[in-house]
Design an enzyme around this catalytic site. Structure first.
Site, short mmCIF file in Angstrom:
data_model
loop_
_atom_site.label_atom_id
_atom_site.label_comp_id
_atom_site.label_asym_id
_atom_site.label_seq_id
_atom_site.Cartn_x
_atom_site.Cartn_y
_atom_site.Cartn_z
N SER A 142 0.86 -1.19 0.00
CA SER A 142 0.00 0.00 0.00
C SER A 142 0.89 1.24 0.00
CB SER A 142 -0.86 0.02 1.27
OG SER A 142 -1.43 1.29 1.48
N TYR A 157 -0.98 -1.36 10.57
CA TYR A 157 -1.21 -1.52 9.12
C TYR A 157 -0.01 -1.02 8.34
CZ TYR A 157 -3.45 -1.10 4.53
OH TYR A 157 -3.75 -1.21 3.20
#
Ligand code: NAD
Length: 259
Positions: A142, A157
């Site tokens: 990401s 995350y």
């Protein structure tokens, strides 16, 4: 249909969002696809869509963070199809949005395990079935593995996503001798279910910054990307069109990460 009929792909998190779009795109291009997801009903729906369009797919209901289940799943794909040409290690969760001070260590573990350990597990257990003929491994990281400001409250995350790109480089180097290419894709905001699945905003103050791109912060289109746009990139990295590309992370974010 293109001539990929004998080629096989394993797609994790294939029941929804980016994984579902990639599974359908690979099937459309002639790959036989194993759809892996913890949510079996969704994965079955994707399989039905693929079958309805004349493609071949099957579903395995697996928790991607469980080493024994991952090993068993890859063994089943091998039994059914012999070799694996493409691995798309994509399943992931956002995890709880909370400050480091308040984060429960079990929540930290869940995010790191689901996103990062699973990537290691799928790469590890796929190698024996890919090393004879080479292949392509694609990891969904990401843009949030590489920036901080807009991610406050997502330390687990972001750490998992940064870890995935570090691991990708190590794997690319180790596996080059088998002609296995390993790359990571780094999406910006993509219009999927991931927020509804896993976000809770409890305990986190909203970060307000002056922005000129209100809908999704993506300068290129002024909106979030689509799973289908990401699937185009996955197909490119799966195919021989990217035969000299390995060890790379590719942003797919409409310039969101440049803001
Ligand atoms: P999604 O929620 O639509 O799909 C994720 C899928 O993974 C779901 O079907 C879910 O059931 C499955 N999954 C979750 N935990 C699992 C587990 N333990 N075992 C097996 N399957 C599991 O989300 P998405 O947006 O398509 O996310 C796919 C990947 O893309 C994730 O790794 C995510 O971090 C990454 N990503 C998404 C965005 C975005 O904006 N949507 C941006 C950057 C990166």
């Amino acid at each position: 249909m293109p001539n990929n009929q004998s080629k096989t792909a394993v797609v994790t998190g294939g029941g929804s969002g980016i994984g579902a779009a990639a599974a359908k795109r690979l099937a459309k291009e002639g790959y036989k696809v194993c759809i892996i997801d913890i949510k079996e009903d969704r994965a079955e729906q994707v399989k039905e869509e693929i079958s309805g369009a004349g493609g071949e797919a099957f579903v395995l209901n697996v928790d991607v963070s469980d080493p024994a289940r991952v090993s068993e799943a890859i063994g089943k794909v091998h039994e059914k199809w012999g070799s694996i040409n493409v691995l798309f290690a994509n399943a992931g969760i956002n995890g709880t949005v909370t400050s480091i001070e308040e984060m429960d260590p079990d929540e930290w573990d869940q995010t790191i395990t689901t996103n990062l350990k699973s990537t290691f597990l799928f790469v590890k257990y796929t190698i024996p079935h890919m090393k004879e003929n080479g292949g392509s491994m694609i990891i969904t990281s990401s843009i949030n593995g590489n920036r901080t400001f807009k991610n406050i409250g997502m330390s687990a995350y972001s750490t998992s996503k940064a870890g995935q790109t570090a691991f990708m480089k190590m794997a690319a180097l180790e596996l080059a001798r088998y002609k296995i290419r390993v790359n990571a894709i780094c999406p910006g905001a993509i219009d999927t279910n991931i927020d509804q699945n896993t976000f809770t905003e409890e305990g986190v103050e909203e970060v307000k910054i002056p922005i000129e791109y209100p809908e999704g912060n993506q300068p290129l289109e002024n909106k979030s990307g689509s799973s289908e746009q990401v699937a185009d990139l996955v197909y490119f990295l799966a195919s021989d069109q990217s035969s000299h590309i390995t060890g790379t992370k590719i942003y797919i974010d409409g310039a969101e990460s440049l803001l």
